[in-house]
Design an enzyme around this catalytic site. Structure first.
Site, PDB file in Angstrom:
ATOM      1  N   HIS A 126      20.949  12.648 -41.461  1.00  0.00           N
ATOM      2  CA  HIS A 126      19.855  11.662 -41.397  1.00  0.00           C
ATOM      3  C   HIS A 126      18.705  12.306 -42.125  1.00  0.00           C
ATOM      4  O   HIS A 126      18.186  13.283 -41.545  1.00  0.00           O
ATOM      5  CB  HIS A 126      19.353  11.042 -39.822  1.00  0.00           C
ATOM      6  CG  HIS A 126      20.448  10.551 -39.270  1.00  0.00           C
ATOM      7  ND1 HIS A 126      20.208   9.062 -38.774  1.00  0.00           N
ATOM      8  CD2 HIS A 126      21.764  10.857 -38.708  1.00  0.00           C
ATOM      9  CE1 HIS A 126      21.388   9.006 -37.957  1.00  0.00           C
ATOM     10  NE2 HIS A 126      22.038   9.817 -37.819  1.00  0.00           N
TER      11      HIS A 126
ATOM     12  N   HIS B  62      19.242   4.449 -43.680  1.00  0.00           N
ATOM     13  CA  HIS B  62      18.419   5.757 -43.284  1.00  0.00           C
ATOM     14  C   HIS B  62      19.156   6.896 -42.654  1.00  0.00           C
ATOM     15  O   HIS B  62      18.875   7.782 -42.324  1.00  0.00           O
ATOM     16  CB  HIS B  62      17.035   5.579 -42.640  1.00  0.00           C
ATOM     17  CG  HIS B  62      17.081   5.041 -41.515  1.00  0.00           C
ATOM     18  ND1 HIS B  62      17.310   3.727 -40.793  1.00  0.00           N
ATOM     19  CD2 HIS B  62      17.204   5.819 -40.269  1.00  0.00           C
ATOM     20  CE1 HIS B  62      17.259   3.628 -39.636  1.00  0.00           C
ATOM     21  NE2 HIS B  62      17.442   4.824 -39.196  1.00  0.00           N
TER      22      HIS B  62
ATOM     23  N   GLU C 261      19.505   7.985 -10.975  1.00  0.00           N
ATOM     24  CA  GLU C 261      20.667   9.078 -11.130  1.00  0.00           C
ATOM     25  C   GLU C 261      20.948   9.598 -12.365  1.00  0.00           C
ATOM     26  O   GLU C 261      20.884  11.076 -12.551  1.00  0.00           O
ATOM     27  CB  GLU C 261      22.164   8.273 -10.763  1.00  0.00           C
ATOM     28  CG  GLU C 261      22.382   7.927  -9.216  1.00  0.00           C
ATOM     29  CD  GLU C 261      21.628   6.511  -8.861  1.00  0.00           C
ATOM     30  OE1 GLU C 261      21.247   5.841 -10.015  1.00  0.00           O
ATOM     31  OE2 GLU C 261      21.556   6.243  -7.854  1.00  0.00           O
TER      32      GLU C 261
ATOM     33  N   HIS D 222      31.386   1.030  -3.828  1.00  0.00           N
ATOM     34  CA  HIS D 222      31.091   2.481  -3.372  1.00  0.00           C
ATOM     35  C   HIS D 222      32.187   3.512  -3.400  1.00  0.00           C
ATOM     36  O   HIS D 222      31.931   4.840  -2.997  1.00  0.00           O
ATOM     37  CB  HIS D 222      30.368   2.612  -1.882  1.00  0.00           C
ATOM     38  CG  HIS D 222      29.108   1.947  -2.195  1.00  0.00           C
ATOM     39  ND1 HIS D 222      28.807   0.799  -2.822  1.00  0.00           N
ATOM     40  CD2 HIS D 222      27.747   2.372  -1.528  1.00  0.00           C
ATOM     41  CE1 HIS D 222      27.177   0.468  -2.634  1.00  0.00           C
ATOM     42  NE2 HIS D 222      26.935   1.539  -1.947  1.00  0.00           N
TER      43      HIS D 222
HETATM   44  C1  LIG Z   1      23.005   7.196 -26.897  1.00  0.00           C
HETATM   45  C2  LIG Z   1      23.235   7.167 -28.206  1.00  0.00           C
HETATM   46  N1  LIG Z   1      23.572   5.801 -28.588  1.00  0.00           N
HETATM   47  C3  LIG Z   1      23.580   5.872 -30.093  1.00  0.00           C
HETATM   48  C4  LIG Z   1      23.210   6.644 -30.911  1.00  0.00           C
HETATM   49  C5  LIG Z   1      23.430   6.747 -32.505  1.00  0.00           C
HETATM   50  N2  LIG Z   1      22.064   6.641 -33.103  1.00  0.00           N
HETATM   51  C6  LIG Z   1      21.607   7.796 -33.976  1.00  0.00           C
HETATM   52  S1  LIG Z   1      20.265   7.337 -34.420  1.00  0.00           S
HETATM   53  C7  LIG Z   1      20.128   5.748 -33.887  1.00  0.00           C
HETATM   54  C8  LIG Z   1      18.803   5.090 -34.130  1.00  0.00           C
HETATM   55  C9  LIG Z   1      17.984   5.517 -33.515  1.00  0.00           C
HETATM   56  O1  LIG Z   1      16.816   4.826 -33.897  1.00  0.00           O
HETATM   57  P1  LIG Z   1      15.577   5.563 -33.804  1.00  0.00           P
HETATM   58  O2  LIG Z   1      15.482   6.162 -32.496  1.00  0.00           O
HETATM   59  O3  LIG Z   1      14.423   4.556 -33.946  1.00  0.00           O
HETATM   60  O4  LIG Z   1      15.578   6.684 -34.860  1.00  0.00           O
HETATM   61  P2  LIG Z   1      15.143   6.508 -36.392  1.00  0.00           P
HETATM   62  O5  LIG Z   1      16.174   5.955 -36.871  1.00  0.00           O
HETATM   63  O6  LIG Z   1      13.914   5.669 -36.423  1.00  0.00           O
HETATM   64  O7  LIG Z   1      14.879   8.064 -36.751  1.00  0.00           O
HETATM   65  C10 LIG Z   1      21.129   5.706 -33.087  1.00  0.00           C
HETATM   66  C11 LIG Z   1      21.653   4.101 -32.480  1.00  0.00           C
HETATM   67  C12 LIG Z   1      22.771   8.020 -30.182  1.00  0.00           C
HETATM   68  N3  LIG Z   1      22.765   9.123 -31.043  1.00  0.00           N
HETATM   69  N4  LIG Z   1      22.787   8.145 -28.871  1.00  0.00           N
END
Ligand SMILES: Cc1ncc(C[n+]2csc(CCOP(=O)(O)OP(=O)(O)O)c2C)c(N)n1
Ligand SMILES: [Mg+2]
Length: 684
Positions: A29, A277, A429, A490
């Site tokens: 990214h 992105h 948790e 549970h």
């Molecule tokens: C628990 C989890 N779910 C999904 C992802 C996959 N993922 C990586 S970045 C992202 C988008 C996150 O958006 P944001 O936090 O706004 O970051 P930006 O793209 O703006 O940098 C996702 C869904 C992840 N890393 N962790």
């Protein structure tokens, strides 16, 4: 002093290094590092108290990148700041933690620059992030640890601990439940040493954030009891500085800084858009972006003259001065308070105090016996008295889990009362799991507790503890249908198999009170990975160790508890936890009937697997193929030990709500049933 041109050059170096690394790896990214470079730069350059020449200095400010997908942002910063590598012995090396070669090897095999930051691989990466929200959770644990260290180690004139914890998070982090849980507890505890910087760029991977996210985050955090401030433009360095200063002045509550930014800042096609992105820009766009930044279009991995020096002047110099002052303070402190200084050194090296295992309870044989949660409570309390930095708590089940530290001076960890060792995590948790990881990363021996079934609610954090190789103790009670009337919602069934499949996670299910003591000993000596301790609600007999083998066999994971005369059994009965006494009962009956049986207690498969082949063969001889396992859980995995001719008595459905004795009958967990299966397996 802000130097606009020089600062801009540094920021653009972070950006272009990140872009080039992602482009070269053809994965990753670039957008988030481009948008956030000024935010992270101004924090590091002007505020973070961090000594790149000694990155494990105990009172350093912690920087957590919860938005782990922006890993190149962190790697570029660690590189430019000159953060050194620390080896496994804790010695600082000349070598950089993230050299230029490592940046060029972003996301390649064996590099210290994996796709998402991994703390056990890369010095300067404070915690492993990637699953969104976890870094936020860890940061709250670090802030708890910071407050606790200050309360326990600072003395008049000796402010040893006052570090702050900074976390960069994005829309995804703020959306995740775990971040909400820990934000709630951080606000409640008034963790004024904690600052989250929320990258409000209004996009996530699938599109504009407002496709799925439209709440008022600022109001939500005000509701949690946080200080909230806003920076309207991520590129405005004076405004960013004012926000950090605001945090430093308001240390009665945690602070959220909301920063409006543009993902992929400077990118002509992707500016303020959500297109792709999460992907490299592509060579053509890389050139356009570099042009926008005033960069030589064809230069790759360029660090212009003066950039390294600029980082040295800022974070480097400030960190070195703060650290030197601290070292001088600590050397006086060590003379005045040698015991406390010794504690700190041991914590830093994951060592235990001398005599850490003294006065541990032993339990007399008793046919009625006690629940392993009860014996656990006694052992935990004895250990906590020997190990002053053993601390943790439960997610609102401490009374059921028996994890309250009840000895004099244990104390509670409450807002404005940070010295105590009983943390009340509330019904959170997942947040508890992530926070305990953060506490453990800060040198404490942290533990958490809840019902075993609710491990499902914290498993993501447990998995990261295993990946990070940190010695967290995850304590669970109510480990099976044996909990009775609460019923199948549970009653765990598949959780044991799941954790046994998790790399680097030791899973213990002790079969009586004395095995509990031995399990704790093994857990505390296991310094490079977490442990999961699985305990019963119901009583089970305390075995007569003059008649059966000593519980110290637990150290090898599995051991022969009772054997056939001459050590030549016809049938092997294997069990863990509350089913161990069923195997012993069946063994006695079979023996009385002239059938040669052996009982193998198997509280920790992982430790058993780590033994030499000869030991394993001595416990489970290949020649004895008639084998029966008994465990009130899914049988998946037992096939490894029973072999093709053996049989497993286990759970093949969810449990049921009923009194314990009815459940044991319905699901076949009685001595007679074990005897029957053993005979059937023998063909008798
Ligand atoms: C628990 C989890 N779910 C999904 C992802 C996959 N993922 C990586 S970045 C992202 C988008 C996150 O958006 P944001 O936090 O706004 O970051 P930006 O793209 O703006 O940098 C996702 C869904 C992840 N890393 N962790
Ligand atoms: Mg976003």
């Amino acid at each position: 002093m802000i130097q606009p041109n020089m600062d801009q050059l540094c920021i653009n170096t972070i950006r272009t290094l990140s872009i080039d690394a992602v482009q070269q790896a053809n994965s990753g990214h670039p957008g988030a590092p481009m948008g956030l470079a000024p935010v992270v730069y101004s924090l590091w350059q002007y505020f973070l108290e961090y000594d790149p020449a000694d990155p494990l200095w105990p009172n350093r400010d912690r920087f957590v990148l919860s938005a782990g997908h922006a890993s190149m942002l962190l790697y570029s910063t660690l590189h430019l700041a000159g953060v050194r590598m620390v080896n496994a012995k804790g010695e600082v090396q000349k070598e950089l933690s993230v050299s230029m070669d490592e940046i060029k090897r972003f996301r390649q095999i064996g590099s210290r620059t994996p796709g998402h930051p991994e703390s056990h691989l890369t010095t300067g990466v404070e915690t492993t992030t990637g699953p969104l929200g976890q870094g936020c959770g860890n940061s709250v644990g670090m802030a708890i640890a910071g407050k606790w260290l200050a309360a326990n180690f600072n003395r008049p004139g000796f402010e040893l601990f006052d570090f702050r914890v900074f976390t960069v998070c994005g829309d995804g982090d703020v959306m995740e439940g775990v971040a909400g849980e820990v934000a709630s507890i951080a606000g409640h505890l008034k963790l004024g040493n904690l600052c989250w910087i929320y990258d409000h760029n209004r996009v996530t991977l699938d599109g504009p954030a407002n496709w799925s996210f439209s709440e008022d985050v600022m109001t939500r955090f005000i509701g949690y009891g946080w200080n909230v401030t806003r920076v309207a433009d991520a590129n405005d360095l004076p405004q960013l500085s004012r926000a950090y200063e605001y945090f430093l002045k308001h240390n009665d509550q945690p602070t959220l800084i909301v920063v409006d930014s543009h993902i992929g800042y400077g990118s002509p096609h992707k500016q303020d858009s959500y297109e792709a992105h999460g992907e490299p820009l592509g060579e053509a766009e890389v050139k356009l972006v570099k042009k926008f930044y005033g960069w030589p279009e064809d230069a790759k991995f360029l660090v212009p003259d003066g950039v390294y020096e600029r980082f040295q002047e800022g974070v480097g110099t400030r960190g070195a001065e703060a650290h030197a002052k601290w070292k001088a303070l600590f050397s006086d402190y060590a003379k005045k308070f040698p015991d406390l200084a010794d504690r700190l050194c041991r914590m830093q090296h994951r060592q235990l105090p001398d005599g850490w295992d003294k006065n541990l309870p032993t339990f007399a044989a008793d046919a009625k016996g006690i629940a392993t949660r009860e014996s656990s409570g006694k052992v935990l309390n004895a250990l906590a008295q020997n190990i002053p930095w053993l601390m943790g708590g439960s997610a609102d089940l401490a009374k059921s889990n028996k994890t309250n530290l009840t000895f004099e001076g244990a104390g509670e960890f409450f807002p404005d009362e940070f010295g105590g060792r009983n943390v009340h995590f509330g019904v959170r948790e997942h947040g508890m799991g992530a926070a305990v990881n953060g506490m453990t990363l800060t040198g404490l021996r942290g533990f958490s507790a809840t019902f075993f079934n609710f491990s499902d609610y914290m498993r993501p954090s447990m998995r990261l503890a295993a990946l990070m190789e940190i010695p967290v103790m995850f304590i669970f009670t109510h480990d099976s249908i044996g909990l009775g009337e609460d019923g199948p919602t549970h009653q765990p069934v598949e959780q044991l198999a799941g954790f046994r499949a998790m790399p680097n996670m030791l899973v213990f299910r002790p079969g009586d009170a004395n095995e509990v003591t031995e399990c704790y000993k093994a857990m505390l000596q296991h310094t490079h990975g977490p442990s999961t301790l699985v305990l019963s609600r119901q009583a089970m007999p305390t075995l007569d160790r003059t008649k059966y083998a000593a519980a110290s066999g637990v150290a090898k994971g599995a051991y022969v508890l009772a054997d056939a005369a001459g050590g030549k059994p016809e049938v092997i009965l294997m069990a863990t936890g509350s089913e161990l006494h069923l195997a012993v009962g069946a063994y006695e009956k079979l023996t009385a009937q002239g059938i040669k049986a052996r009982v193998v207690s198997m509280p920790c498969w992982h430790l058993f697997e780590a033994q030499e082949a000869a030991y394993k063969e001595s416990v489970l001889p290949a020649s004895v193929t008639t084998r029966v396992s008994v465990e009130m859980a899914a049988t998946l995995g037992w096939d490894r030990y029973i072999g093709p001719k053996g049989q497993s008595i286990g759970m093949h459905s969810f449990g049921a709500s009923a009194p314990l004795k009815d459940l044991l009958k319905k699901f076949g967990f009685e001595v007679e049933a074990v005897v029957g299966v053993a005979k059937q397996t023998l063909g008798r």
